[in-house]
Enzyme design. Structure first.
Site, PDB file in Angstrom:
ATOM      1  N   ARG A  15      20.663 -21.421  17.335  1.00  0.00           N
ATOM      2  CA  ARG A  15      19.858 -20.320  17.891  1.00  0.00           C
ATOM      3  C   ARG A  15      19.983 -20.249  19.423  1.00  0.00           C
ATOM      4  O   ARG A  15      19.031 -19.876  20.115  1.00  0.00           O
ATOM      5  CB  ARG A  15      18.386 -20.453  17.482  1.00  0.00           C
ATOM      6  CG  ARG A  15      18.127 -20.270  16.002  1.00  0.00           C
ATOM      7  CD  ARG A  15      16.665 -20.461  15.675  1.00  0.00           C
ATOM      8  NE  ARG A  15      16.242 -21.835  15.904  1.00  0.00           N
ATOM      9  CZ  ARG A  15      14.985 -22.219  16.047  1.00  0.00           C
ATOM     10  NH1 ARG A  15      14.003 -21.337  16.005  1.00  0.00           N
ATOM     11  NH2 ARG A  15      14.680 -23.491  16.239  1.00  0.00           N
ATOM     12  N   GLU A  16      21.159 -20.566  19.932  1.00  0.00           N
ATOM     13  CA  GLU A  16      21.343 -20.575  21.381  1.00  0.00           C
ATOM     14  C   GLU A  16      21.003 -19.224  22.006  1.00  0.00           C
ATOM     15  O   GLU A  16      20.364 -19.155  23.058  1.00  0.00           O
ATOM     16  CB  GLU A  16      22.800 -20.930  21.732  1.00  0.00           C
ATOM     17  CG  GLU A  16      23.247 -22.294  21.225  1.00  0.00           C
ATOM     18  CD  GLU A  16      24.010 -22.214  19.919  1.00  0.00           C
ATOM     19  OE1 GLU A  16      25.081 -22.841  19.802  1.00  0.00           O
ATOM     20  OE2 GLU A  16      23.531 -21.496  19.015  1.00  0.00           O
ATOM     21  N   GLU A 606      11.338  -4.073   0.840  1.00  0.00           N
ATOM     22  CA  GLU A 606      12.626  -4.549   1.341  1.00  0.00           C
ATOM     23  C   GLU A 606      13.739  -4.508   0.301  1.00  0.00           C
ATOM     24  O   GLU A 606      14.870  -4.127   0.604  1.00  0.00           O
ATOM     25  CB  GLU A 606      12.464  -5.965   1.865  1.00  0.00           C
ATOM     26  CG  GLU A 606      13.694  -6.548   2.490  1.00  0.00           C
ATOM     27  CD  GLU A 606      13.377  -7.847   3.169  1.00  0.00           C
ATOM     28  OE1 GLU A 606      13.967  -8.860   2.790  1.00  0.00           O
ATOM     29  OE2 GLU A 606      12.519  -7.842   4.071  1.00  0.00           O
ATOM     30  N   HIS A 643      -1.008  -6.950   2.958  1.00  0.00           N
ATOM     31  CA  HIS A 643      -0.441  -6.450   4.217  1.00  0.00           C
ATOM     32  C   HIS A 643       1.039  -6.176   4.022  1.00  0.00           C
ATOM     33  O   HIS A 643       1.734  -6.928   3.328  1.00  0.00           O
ATOM     34  CB  HIS A 643      -0.628  -7.465   5.345  1.00  0.00           C
ATOM     35  CG  HIS A 643       0.137  -7.100   6.585  1.00  0.00           C
ATOM     36  ND1 HIS A 643      -0.256  -6.070   7.401  1.00  0.00           N
ATOM     37  CD2 HIS A 643       1.281  -7.593   7.122  1.00  0.00           C
ATOM     38  CE1 HIS A 643       0.606  -5.956   8.397  1.00  0.00           C
ATOM     39  NE2 HIS A 643       1.548  -6.865   8.250  1.00  0.00           N
ATOM     40  N   HIS A 696       4.833  -6.680  18.081  1.00  0.00           N
ATOM     41  CA  HIS A 696       6.203  -7.109  18.323  1.00  0.00           C
ATOM     42  C   HIS A 696       6.628  -6.853  19.759  1.00  0.00           C
ATOM     43  O   HIS A 696       7.778  -7.092  20.121  1.00  0.00           O
ATOM     44  CB  HIS A 696       7.158  -6.407  17.355  1.00  0.00           C
ATOM     45  CG  HIS A 696       6.944  -6.805  15.929  1.00  0.00           C
ATOM     46  ND1 HIS A 696       5.946  -6.255  15.163  1.00  0.00           N
ATOM     47  CD2 HIS A 696       7.570  -7.712  15.144  1.00  0.00           C
ATOM     48  CE1 HIS A 696       5.981  -6.802  13.946  1.00  0.00           C
ATOM     49  NE2 HIS A 696       6.950  -7.688  13.919  1.00  0.00           N
TER      50      HIS A 696
END
Length: 758
Positions: A15-16, A606, A643, A696
């Protein structure tokens, strides 16, 4: 046989990119340092693909935040409010992605939406009437040139104009067709510049072609590519599709002068049938997506090679490819110390899929491939993979009756009983569940996992975090509280760790949006609850307050959709097993005195099939009952919440109402509360909490801003059915911005509540 991939992960094996980008946001590194770090990462990944023997390596698929946002910026689709900030190009880009609040101004982020049927999120392009669409950025050209300078030939990847216009939002009078000419002109220039830089192939992604297309859609597709391909140069053009089949436009597509067409043979139910029925042009190359770009199980070479043999009867030139971008899987199984070597052989992440592609390409050309050790080893592995069966779980599923999916009495009868028991004010306020996961919270969890502190020490600190969170919510005067979820690493991973049937990884990170990464668990065998998972923490949190404390659970469909699923049993079977486990937890929470239980189904939409004809039979027909199964056993006065996160719900609003929850909260702020009209038109019975501010983004919304949002909600929904809450959980936010935003939310609610009472 040659090989190709559609795209590659970009966050880095560790995750650099996430950490570099966040360091840039926080002023810890400069823009030049961020750009240099990213360039090094890109080059390393291109070399990995080259060394793995991939023939057609993508460039331009790298992104600091989102590839659709990149395409918007490339074409100058930057709304005026962001241009007016007068920031540098990179900061303008990030302002569009996550909002901006500072000396240059105050703007919200652009709308965030799920990327087709995945857990990836894209930034919705916003095309204003006066938008001048033209090539306006150099990123894709720089990345092609950088790869070429290191002797790495690549095929640049761009999102096609059809998909871009179909996904875009048009806030003014002009709609998609009003921008076709400008779009085509920009793409003509884009292709010409890439050709001048030496691109031999250009990949144009058009995933929207796998959805239900109207006659207007097909005319738009023809209008775009009929004009664009008239200017085609010597560079070959690959039209790439994924996430399904192109049954509505296949014949038109193969008639156009593309040099290659990429089709999905994993999710494309009718892909092979289309080729067999209508043929495939001899002057085109088929990029056959036969290696699953979404799931992490090893490819079955026997099945794949049989498919390739079948294709050779109809297609002269085949390239072996992935079904979609490898963006949706982790980097490598080799980074997993938690998995023993026997298990590792069963899984294939991005790097392993490169090897599979190369091997399939090699074996496809071998006359006696069935004698080759690579083939024989794979066949043996496929036979070894057996998922453990839990007979007790299977028996419980088989014994389910229709009555187990129905909650009695009906919702309208339950509502007054719940209102009397809870005694909440008009416009009750709450949060979605999680509070900021601070450095101290993460350190406590890490220390316990490493064995540096005892279970008792870990729990003592956890109780302290919960107590502080409860006191803070009471200080704010929130009406319904949560415990903060400080014991949870992730809303799915946490429950997977407490259910049998799941496997876990250490470094199998996948990008969800921007710098947000998730580590999906792997469903490996039948699922059951071994012991209560949240009861103790919920009981403790409730003991600290007289206000209602929500029990917080993740629903079966979200657990399924945010995990890597099995492939030997149906999604319905997995969902039902998980639903029974969650049902047991719901009933234990109720017995512990918890009056409100929230069962989050953030990912319900999704995996909704991209074609409406498949919705209810192939998905909603079992997904909605799975949710109902979790809550059908509770008492009438127990209030069930759910939710849902970033998705478009308007077209399934009646199905959501049929979940039979008592209250539903959902994202609404980034979509300008557009779902409200659908709620009004459908006769929606469930009480609702449309999010009044975007979590977000780090910006803090003002009181006036949220008053406006609440009043807009009340114009559509009766005041006794409205809840006030943020868009989503607060896990990724900081303490300071969370406190300010919630204070403003409460102040806005009080102001509106006073006018209602007057």
């Amino acid at each position: 046989m040659q090989t190709s991939i559609i795209g590659y992960p970009r966050i880095g094996q560790n995750r650099e990119l996430k950490f570099w980008t966040e360091d840039y946001f926080n002023g810890k590194i400069t823009q030049d340092e961020l750009l240099d770090n990213a360039k090094t990462l890109r080059l390393r990944q291109l070399k990995k693909q080259h060394d793995s023997g991939i023939t057609y390596i993508p460039s331009g698929d790298f992104s600091f935040y989102d590839h659709i946002l990149d395409m918007s910026v490339l074409l100058g689709i930057v709304p005026k409010r962001y241009r007016d900030l007068s920031l540098n190009p990179l900061d303008t880009y990030f302002a569009m992605a996550k909002g901006y609040q500072g000396v240059a101004g105050d703007v919200k982020a652009l709308t965030l939406r799920k990327w087709f049927n995945t857990n990836y999120h894209y930034i919705v392009p916003e095309i204003e009437d006066d938008t001048a669409i033209a090539v306006s950025d150099h990123k894709i050209f720089d990345e092609l040139a950088h790869a070429k300078a290191h002797h790495l030939p690549t095929k640049p990847v761009i999102t096609g104009a059809f998909t871009l216009l179909k996904l875009a939002r048009f806030p003014g009078a002009k709609k998609a067709r009003g921008f076709v000419d400008a779009c085509v002109a920009a793409y003509v220039e884009l292709l010409a510049r890439l050709e001048r830089l030496g691109a031999e192939w250009i990949q144009i992604d058009e995933p929207y072609l796998v959805t239900d297309l109207s006659s207007d859609d097909i005319r738009l597709f023809h209008q775009i590519y009929g004009a664009l391909l008239k200017h085609k140069g010597t560079t070959k053009i690959l039209l790439q599709t994924y996430f399904g089949d192109v049954r509505d436009v296949y014949q038109e597509m193969i008639a156009l002068p593309f040099d290659g067409i990429g089709l999905d043979f994993i999710e494309g139910r009718q892909t092979l049938l289309l080729i067999e029925r209508y043929g495939f042009p001899k002057d085109k190359t088929l990029f056959a997506g036969i290696v699953n770009g979404k799931n992490i199980w090893r490819n079955d070479y026997e099945k794949s090679l049989q498919l390739l043999r079948t294709l050779k009867h109809s297609v002269d030139d085949v390239v072996v490819s992935t079904s979609c971008s490898l963006l949706h899987v982790p980097y490598t199984v080799n980074a997993e110390p938690l998995l023993d070597e026997t298990l590792k052989k069963r899984f294939s992440f991005a790097e392993e899929k490169l090897e599979e592609l190369h091997t399939l390409g090699f074996l496809a050309d071998e006359k006696d491939h069935h004698l080759h050790p690579l083939y024989r080893n794979n066949v043996a592995l496929m036979r070894q993979i057996q998922h453990n069966v839990d007979e007790e779980v299977r028996l419980r599923v088989n014994n389910l009756k229709e009555a187990d999916y129905i909650r009695l009495p009906d919702r309208l009868t339950r509502a007054p009983l719940q209102k009397e028991r809870l005694n909440l004010p008009l416009l009750p306020t709450t949060t979605i569940g999680s509070f900021p996961q601070t450095k101290e919270v993460r350190q406590n969890r890490a220390a316990y996992k490493k064995g540096d502190i005892s279970r008792e020490q870990y729990q003592e600190k956890l109780d302290h975090f919960i107590a502080d969170c409860v006191r803070f919510q009471e200080t704010l005067s929130l009406d319904v509280l949560v415990h903060g979820e400080f014991e949870r690493n992730d809303m799915v991973e946490y429950f997977g760790e407490h259910l049998s049937g799941f496997l876990f990884t250490k470094a199998a990170w996948v990008q969800s949006y921007g710098t947000r990464c998730v580590k999906p668990p792997i469903i490996f065998k039948d699922v059951r609850r071994q012991a209560p998972m949240t009861v103790d923490v919920s009981r403790y949190a409730q003991s600290l307050t007289d206000k209602p404390m929500k029990g917080m659970l993740t629903g079966p469909i979200t657990i399924l959709n945010w995990s890597f699923p099995r492939e030997d049993i149906s999604p319905e079977a997995m969902a039902t097993q998980i639903a029974l486990a969650i049902r047991d937890e719901v009933l234990d929470l109720e017995r512990a005195g918890i009056k409100i239980i929230q069962i989050d189904e953030a990912a319900l939409r999704e995996k909704l099939p991209l074609r409406q004809s498949d919705w209810r039979q192939d998905y909603l027909g079992w997904a909605i009952p799975a949710f109902r199964l979790t809550a059908s056993g509770v008492k009438p006065e127990t209030q069930i919440h759910t939710h849902m996160c970033y998705s478009e719900f308007n077209d399934i609003i009646e199905d959501i109402d049929a979940m039979d929850a008592d209250v539903i909260s959902f994202e609404a702020s980034r979509s300008s509360l557009s779902i409200l009209n659908a709620i009004r038109q459908s006769g929606f019975e469930t009480e609702v909490g449309p999010g009044v501010y975007d979590i977000h983004s780090p910006r803090v919304p003002s009181v006036d801003e949220m008053v406006t949002a609440i009043r807009a909600i009340l114009k559509v929904i009766a005041k006794d059915k409205v809840w006030i809450n943020p868009d989503c959980g607060l896990k990724t936010r900081g303490n300071e911005e969370t406190a300010l935003s919630l204070k403003n939310m409460i102040a806005a609610t009080m102001r509106v509540r006073q006018t209602l009472e007057d």
